[in-house]
Design an enzyme around this catalytic site. Structure first.
Site, PDB file in Angstrom:
ATOM      1  N   CYS A   2       0.866  -1.171   0.000  1.00  0.00           N
ATOM      2  CA  CYS A   2       0.000   0.000   0.000  1.00  0.00           C
ATOM      3  C   CYS A   2       0.904   1.222   0.000  1.00  0.00           C
ATOM      4  O   CYS A   2       2.127   1.106   0.046  1.00  0.00           O
ATOM      5  CB  CYS A   2      -0.873   0.039   1.257  1.00  0.00           C
ATOM      6  SG  CYS A   2      -1.944  -1.397   1.442  1.00  0.00           S
ATOM      7  N   GLY A  28      -1.224   1.083  -4.919  1.00  0.00           N
ATOM      8  CA  GLY A  28      -2.501   0.483  -4.582  1.00  0.00           C
ATOM      9  C   GLY A  28      -3.628   1.235  -5.253  1.00  0.00           C
ATOM     10  O   GLY A  28      -3.685   2.466  -5.184  1.00  0.00           O
ATOM     11  N   ASN A 104       1.192   0.574   6.088  1.00  0.00           N
ATOM     12  CA  ASN A 104       1.567  -0.238   4.939  1.00  0.00           C
ATOM     13  C   ASN A 104       2.378  -1.411   5.457  1.00  0.00           C
ATOM     14  O   ASN A 104       3.355  -1.201   6.170  1.00  0.00           O
ATOM     15  CB  ASN A 104       2.420   0.609   3.968  1.00  0.00           C
ATOM     16  CG  ASN A 104       3.043  -0.228   2.869  1.00  0.00           C
ATOM     17  OD1 ASN A 104       2.477  -1.234   2.449  1.00  0.00           O
ATOM     18  ND2 ASN A 104       4.200   0.188   2.389  1.00  0.00           N
ATOM     19  N   GLY A 105       1.970  -2.629   5.110  1.00  0.00           N
ATOM     20  CA  GLY A 105       2.711  -3.802   5.570  1.00  0.00           C
ATOM     21  C   GLY A 105       1.760  -4.907   5.962  1.00  0.00           C
ATOM     22  O   GLY A 105       0.632  -4.971   5.451  1.00  0.00           O
ATOM     23  N   TYR A 258      10.222  -3.958  -8.270  1.00  0.00           N
ATOM     24  CA  TYR A 258       8.905  -3.786  -8.880  1.00  0.00           C
ATOM     25  C   TYR A 258       8.071  -2.645  -8.305  1.00  0.00           C
ATOM     26  O   TYR A 258       7.504  -1.850  -9.050  1.00  0.00           O
ATOM     27  CB  TYR A 258       8.123  -5.104  -8.732  1.00  0.00           C
ATOM     28  CG  TYR A 258       6.702  -5.065  -9.230  1.00  0.00           C
ATOM     29  CD1 TYR A 258       6.417  -5.144 -10.587  1.00  0.00           C
ATOM     30  CD2 TYR A 258       5.636  -4.948  -8.340  1.00  0.00           C
ATOM     31  CE1 TYR A 258       5.105  -5.110 -11.058  1.00  0.00           C
ATOM     32  CE2 TYR A 258       4.325  -4.916  -8.803  1.00  0.00           C
ATOM     33  CZ  TYR A 258       4.064  -5.003 -10.151  1.00  0.00           C
ATOM     34  OH  TYR A 258       2.771  -4.965 -10.600  1.00  0.00           O
ATOM     35  N   CYS A 452      15.577  -8.321   2.583  1.00  0.00           N
ATOM     36  CA  CYS A 452      14.795  -9.556   2.633  1.00  0.00           C
ATOM     37  C   CYS A 452      14.751 -10.161   1.236  1.00  0.00           C
ATOM     38  O   CYS A 452      14.438  -9.463   0.262  1.00  0.00           O
ATOM     39  CB  CYS A 452      13.372  -9.234   3.101  1.00  0.00           C
ATOM     40  SG  CYS A 452      12.262 -10.659   3.041  1.00  0.00           S
ATOM     41  N   CYS A 455      11.017 -14.407  -0.285  1.00  0.00           N
ATOM     42  CA  CYS A 455      10.159 -15.044  -1.300  1.00  0.00           C
ATOM     43  C   CYS A 455      10.997 -15.771  -2.346  1.00  0.00           C
ATOM     44  O   CYS A 455      10.465 -16.534  -3.150  1.00  0.00           O
ATOM     45  CB  CYS A 455       9.209 -14.033  -1.939  1.00  0.00           C
ATOM     46  SG  CYS A 455      10.006 -12.556  -2.526  1.00  0.00           S
TER      47      CYS A 455
END
Ligand code: SF4
Length: 477
Positions: A2, A28, A104-105, A258, A452, A455
């Site tokens: 967001c 968003g 946001n999160g 992205y 991080c 993913c």
């Protein structure tokens, strides 16, 4: 993912917030909202489904006018797509409507905290979103247990595990805070002309990204530090009231790949430059393999434009905008359902007429999550006459879900979790397929250890299972 925005201590703060939200609409598009402290001292909120331009109209902004304002654009993740889950979330305190929060999160121990607040504190929840939980938890410490807000905030945030960059209006103050891992970004700026040696609260602005600051005449000053809680108060300098104990940092690398706009500085990196370097790293992998006058490098617009540019520059191959994008469709990845994503791809991209016959195409995309969009594009380009399509991806294979606010929740939906790379290429009808490696980012990012990559490698700093048998709320008041 967001986007959030906040402006403190200037007239018509709500209009500046709306401008920033408009500039961060890419984060968003499902719903948006604004909360403002009005001239009577009440904090009032408006939110609706739809885009900033359609929701935050002149009439709305005139009504929600004030000197302290926060706003939000929403992309739904775990909570469902409806108006109840739009943000900011306003909470009535005993003394009146004086509080609103947006974030946001994603809170990883959401279930445990909510369950505690419902069962032990008797709270009733009106939504499933993180901002309501965060607001009610803060109210639990500050209002129910009578702890001064500057102590209540660190206590409440100490119970919250996950990713958050958040803004809170409480009476005449604003607070800005990020999780200790720094997973989601938030930058702070100041309206030009209000800059003093010692930064006053009045004229301070916050946003997930700084790309909207220039439009409102603000200058980016610094990040809100991971684990930091900032307090803004009229006529006072911006103060850091608490800092969480130091932990390893885990900035979301997908922000650079992205999410963030190329003209933002995210985690102190120039987003457009990182993307060019990703393209150069991909080109290196193809050295001496893809050669010939019939080759052209084309991006999947817009998030891959700079990656493709970097590939073309490093390889010496021509760059072409072979795919036209309809900018009124939005981002397909952040559409909430597969059906809307499929329709989005068809409506969104069109091959340039008479461009592809006789060409071999190096098609550059930022990432592959489900693989369905890229499959359609490869077929579209071949249908337009391309001899070959070689897909190059500006990130490693996505093999694990994200628990920190990105919509990749089901491992069975992740194509790289189901198929090996050659089979993904076959599924997409691509003539070859190559990804970035995590190690490639070690050379591109100055502090790669602070990111991080969960993913891509499953190395989570925290995950839901850590909390399943361990309700974590502290009753140490
Ligand atoms: S798991 Fe992936 S998308 Fe989620 S925060 Fe980490 S890098 Fe970002």
């Amino acid at each position: 993912m967001c986007g959030i925005a906040g402006v403190y201590g200037v007239q018509n703060a709500e209009r500046l917030v709306a401008e920033i939200l408009f500039a961060t609409q890419h984060r968003g598009q499902e719903s948006c909202g604004i909360a403002t402290r009005n001239a009577r001292g009440n904090v009032i909120a408006h939110k609706a489904m739809g885009l900033v331009k359609n929701v935050l109209t002149e009439d709305i902004l005139s009504y929600y006018s004030g000197e302290i304002s926060i706003g939000h654009v929403r992309y739904p993740t775990s909570a469902s797509s409806n108006i109840d889950n739009a943000q900011p979330f306003a909470i009535d305190l005993a003394e009146g409507p004086h509080m609103a929060v947006c974030t946001n999160g994603s809170i990883v121990n959401y279930e445990q905290l909510r369950s505690y607040l419902e069962k032990e504190a008797g709270f009733t929840f009106l939504s499933d979103n993180d901002s309501e939980l965060m607001g009610r938890l803060i109210a639990y410490y500050h209002v129910v247990n009578h702890i001064p807000i500057e102590e209540a905030l660190p206590k409440a945030l100490g119970q919250i595990h996950g990713a958050y960059a958040a803004l809170l209006i409480l009476r005449d103050k604003m607070f800005a805070f990020r999780d200790p891992y720094g997973i989601r970004p938030m930058v702070m700026g100041h309206l030009v002309g209000n800059v003093r040696e010692e930064q006053l609260s009045d004229g301070t602005v916050f946003a997930s990204e700084g790309c909207g600051f220039g439009i409102i005449g603000a200058r980016e000053i610094r990040k809100v530090a991971p684990g930091e809680i900032l307090c803004l108060q009229k006529g006072e300098p911006v103060r850091t009231i608490a800092k969480a104990p130091k932990t390893p940092l885990r900035h979301c690398v997908f922000e650079l790949i992205y999410f963030s706009r190329p003209d933002s500085m995210t985690f102190d990196e120039r987003v457009w430059d990182v993307r060019r370097e990703i393209g150069a790293a991909l080109a290196k992998k193809d050295r001496d393999e893809l050669v010939g006058d019939d080759l052209v490098v084309i991006p999947v617009p817009d998030s891959s434009n700079f990656v493709a540019q970097g590939y073309a520059e490093a390889s010496g191959l021509p760059f072409g905008m072979g795919l036209l994008r309809n900018h009124y469709v939005g981002r397909t990845f952040i559409n909430p359902t597969q059906r809307s994503r499929d329709e989005g791809v068809r409506q969104k991209f069109n091959p340039l007429p008479d461009y592809f016959p006789g060409k071999r195409v190096i098609l550059v995309d930022d990432s592959i999550v489900r693989g369905t969009s890229l499959r359609k594009l490869v077929r579209m380009i071949k249908g337009a006459g391309a001899k070959e399509v070689h897909v190059r991806v500006g990130s490693p294979p996505v093999v694990s879900p994200c628990y920190y606010g990105i919509d990749t929740p089901v491992p069975e939906e992740l194509i790289a979790n189901i198929l090996p790379v050659p089979k993904i290429a076959k599924y997409m009808d691509a003539d070859s397929l190559k990804y970035m490696d995590i190690e490639d980012f070690h050379e591109i990012l100055s502090n790669h250890q602070d990111y991080c990559f969960a993913c891509f490698n499953g190395d989570y700093v925290i995950k839901p299972a850590d909390f399943e048998s361990n309700p974590t709320i502290s009753t140490d008041f």
